[in-house]
Scaffold this motif. Sequence first.
Motif, PDB file in Angstrom:
ATOM      1  N   PRO A   1       8.892  28.643 -18.158  1.00 14.45           N
ATOM      2  CA  PRO A   1       7.723  28.848 -18.903  1.00 14.45           C
ATOM      3  C   PRO A   1       6.621  27.822 -18.693  1.00 14.45           C
ATOM      4  O   PRO A   1       6.763  27.223 -17.804  1.00 14.45           O
ATOM      5  CB  PRO A   1       8.555  29.047 -20.241  1.00 14.45           C
ATOM      6  CG  PRO A   1       9.464  27.951 -20.434  1.00 14.45           C
ATOM      7  CD  PRO A   1      10.024  27.952 -19.130  1.00 14.45           C
ATOM      8  N   ASP A   2       5.671  27.896 -19.461  1.00 11.04           N
ATOM      9  CA  ASP A   2       4.888  26.745 -19.613  1.00 11.04           C
ATOM     10  C   ASP A   2       5.463  25.310 -19.626  1.00 11.04           C
ATOM     11  O   ASP A   2       6.563  25.291 -20.732  1.00 11.04           O
ATOM     12  CB  ASP A   2       3.865  26.903 -20.882  1.00 11.04           C
ATOM     13  CG  ASP A   2       2.894  27.683 -20.351  1.00 11.04           C
ATOM     14  OD1 ASP A   2       2.408  28.360 -19.416  1.00 11.04           O
ATOM     15  OD2 ASP A   2       1.919  28.039 -21.570  1.00 11.04           O
TER      16      ASP A   2
ATOM     17  N   ILE B   1      -1.805  34.616 -25.737  1.00 11.50           N
ATOM     18  CA  ILE B   1      -0.666  35.386 -25.022  1.00 11.50           C
ATOM     19  C   ILE B   1       0.474  34.416 -24.907  1.00 11.50           C
ATOM     20  O   ILE B   1       1.594  34.954 -25.260  1.00 11.50           O
ATOM     21  CB  ILE B   1      -1.174  36.367 -23.868  1.00 11.50           C
ATOM     22  CG1 ILE B   1      -1.932  37.503 -24.216  1.00 11.50           C
ATOM     23  CG2 ILE B   1       0.224  37.038 -23.021  1.00 11.50           C
ATOM     24  CD1 ILE B   1      -2.548  38.183 -23.048  1.00 11.50           C
ATOM     25  N   ALA B   2       0.287  33.525 -24.030  1.00  6.09           N
ATOM     26  CA  ALA B   2       1.380  32.594 -23.570  1.00  6.09           C
ATOM     27  C   ALA B   2       1.857  32.002 -24.886  1.00  6.09           C
ATOM     28  O   ALA B   2       3.001  31.471 -24.720  1.00  6.09           O
ATOM     29  CB  ALA B   2       0.489  31.386 -22.755  1.00  6.09           C
ATOM     30  N   ALA B   3       1.281  31.940 -25.841  1.00  2.00           N
ATOM     31  CA  ALA B   3       1.937  31.438 -27.399  1.00  2.00           C
ATOM     32  C   ALA B   3       3.175  32.208 -27.683  1.00  2.00           C
ATOM     33  O   ALA B   3       3.984  31.450 -28.404  1.00  2.00           O
ATOM     34  CB  ALA B   3       0.911  31.149 -28.163  1.00  2.00           C
ATOM     35  N   SER B   4       3.344  33.348 -27.094  1.00  2.00           N
ATOM     36  CA  SER B   4       4.479  34.182 -27.550  1.00  2.00           C
ATOM     37  C   SER B   4       5.737  33.801 -26.815  1.00  2.00           C
ATOM     38  O   SER B   4       6.853  34.213 -27.233  1.00  2.00           O
ATOM     39  CB  SER B   4       4.200  35.895 -27.265  1.00  2.00           C
ATOM     40  OG  SER B   4       3.964  35.886 -25.946  1.00  2.00           O
ATOM     41  N   ALA B   5       5.637  32.886 -25.888  1.00  2.00           N
ATOM     42  CA  ALA B   5       6.833  32.081 -25.015  1.00  2.00           C
ATOM     43  C   ALA B   5       6.819  30.779 -25.621  1.00  2.00           C
ATOM     44  O   ALA B   5       5.660  30.101 -25.517  1.00  2.00           O
ATOM     45  CB  ALA B   5       6.445  32.583 -23.798  1.00  2.00           C
ATOM     46  N   GLY B   6       7.866  30.382 -25.648  1.00  2.15           N
ATOM     47  CA  GLY B   6       7.965  28.822 -26.125  1.00  2.15           C
ATOM     48  C   GLY B   6       7.706  27.968 -24.755  1.00  2.15           C
ATOM     49  O   GLY B   6       8.081  28.470 -23.591  1.00  2.15           O
ATOM     50  N   GLY B   7       7.232  26.813 -24.863  1.00  2.00           N
ATOM     51  CA  GLY B   7       7.112  25.894 -23.885  1.00  2.00           C
ATOM     52  C   GLY B   7       8.425  25.056 -23.682  1.00  2.00           C
ATOM     53  O   GLY B   7       9.321  24.991 -24.697  1.00  2.00           O
ATOM     54  N   MET B   8       8.608  24.191 -22.698  1.00  2.00           N
ATOM     55  CA  MET B   8       9.614  23.224 -22.333  1.00  2.00           C
ATOM     56  C   MET B   8       9.268  22.051 -21.780  1.00  2.00           C
ATOM     57  O   MET B   8       8.219  21.743 -21.340  1.00  2.00           O
ATOM     58  CB  MET B   8      10.687  23.950 -21.618  1.00  2.00           C
ATOM     59  CG  MET B   8      11.169  25.230 -22.061  1.00  2.00           C
ATOM     60  SD  MET B   8      12.501  26.031 -20.933  1.00  2.00           S
ATOM     61  CE  MET B   8      13.823  24.820 -20.925  1.00  2.00           C
TER      62      MET B   8
ATOM     63  N   CYS C   1      14.873  30.119 -17.899  1.00  2.00           N
ATOM     64  CA  CYS C   1      14.972  28.659 -18.691  1.00  2.00           C
ATOM     65  C   CYS C   1      15.115  28.707 -20.273  1.00  2.00           C
ATOM     66  O   CYS C   1      15.255  27.648 -20.800  1.00  2.00           O
ATOM     67  CB  CYS C   1      13.922  27.892 -18.055  1.00  2.00           C
ATOM     68  SG  CYS C   1      13.919  27.463 -16.458  1.00  2.00           S
ATOM     69  N   ASN C   2      14.679  29.791 -20.904  1.00  2.00           N
ATOM     70  CA  ASN C   2      14.600  29.917 -22.366  1.00  2.00           C
ATOM     71  C   ASN C   2      15.111  31.289 -22.699  1.00  2.00           C
ATOM     72  O   ASN C   2      15.352  32.108 -21.661  1.00  2.00           O
ATOM     73  CB  ASN C   2      13.472  29.466 -22.958  1.00  2.00           C
ATOM     74  CG  ASN C   2      12.289  30.199 -22.462  1.00  2.00           C
ATOM     75  OD1 ASN C   2      12.427  31.095 -21.646  1.00  2.00           O
ATOM     76  ND2 ASN C   2      11.141  29.632 -22.697  1.00  2.00           N
ATOM     77  N   ILE C   3      15.110  31.554 -23.927  1.00  2.00           N
ATOM     78  CA  ILE C   3      15.777  32.953 -24.345  1.00  2.00           C
ATOM     79  C   ILE C   3      14.577  34.091 -23.891  1.00  2.00           C
ATOM     80  O   ILE C   3      14.877  35.118 -23.578  1.00  2.00           O
ATOM     81  CB  ILE C   3      15.653  32.999 -25.898  1.00  2.00           C
ATOM     82  CG1 ILE C   3      16.228  34.172 -26.394  1.00  2.00           C
ATOM     83  CG2 ILE C   3      14.391  32.592 -26.575  1.00  2.00           C
ATOM     84  CD1 ILE C   3      17.500  34.611 -25.863  1.00  2.00           C
TER      85      ILE C   3
END
Length: 327
Positions: free
Chosen positions: A219-220, A240-247, A269-271
């Motif tokens: 993700p980001d 929109i990107a805020a709906s997926a967590g960054g890493m 890489c994440n859920i």
Amino acid sequence: MDPLFFLLCLLLLVLLAVVFSLILFARPRPARVPLKGRHVLVSGGSSGIGFALARRAAAEGARVSILARDQTRLEEARDAIRLATGVDALVLVADVRDPAAVTSALEEAGPVDVLVCNQGVFLPLELEQQSMEEVRFTMDVNLMGTFHLIKAALPAMKRKAEETGVPASIALMSSQAGQVGVYGYSAYSASKFALRGLAEALQHEVIMDNIHVTLIFPPDTDTPGLAEELKRRPEITSIIAASAGGMKADDVAKKALNGIKSAQFVVPCNIEGTMLSIATAGLSPQPSFAWAFVEVMGASLMRLIGLFFQWNWFCAIEKWHAKKKCA
């Protein structure tokens, strides 16, 4: 016989039949790709995820080469890897858009056991506003650069894998924007979606050479590249990107390297990435019968959840455009 008991038994038999079928049919077969004492080459290895991958590989005893365009940043990355691990990484200066430069760099590096095609550029903008020069640049680095790296590395990789009998790996760094299109990412998503087609076809071509292909979907990620991207990313893209967590880069590198070592084809890489990998499994290879079972059983649910996310994104786009008109 109790009808409920009968239905439960029937369901159990169906599930067992599905599991047995997946054990029989899942391909390619599971494998382990060792790193210790082997040559790992990482493009885009001077910073971000690539640097974190190279450092982790070195810490596991691999002989590491890092490739990028900037000599100074490469040398700084080499020094940091040496300080952290004691391994002296080989620095390779090349622009992945230049096939001759890539070939020369790979000849200098010598045969590669694990090739990580990690280079990438992020130039988010609505397609109508974006120049074709930027579109071509994105495709040349993200997609054609990957072709150049694989073409240059593959002959020696095949020979070495045949001589040693030890599995080799080609890993491609895609993105969650390579699983689902995102506003403002027309060129970027196109370049990253293309990597999936390349990876699926390539796995067919090299599996009998004992080479496993891995496709990674971060993700980001907190990298210098993301910092530059955020300076020009459209506001609605960030919403929109805020709906997926960054890493963090190191967390992505850990996930990626574990996926490479276990010869996974797809590495989320994440859920959110895991959900996307189930929803977009399609006809992609799946060496794990357990994950194949999860994909089979979870596909309909993930499709339903995906429709909800699309509804949410389109609502956000409508509100954003309405807000712009009123401003």
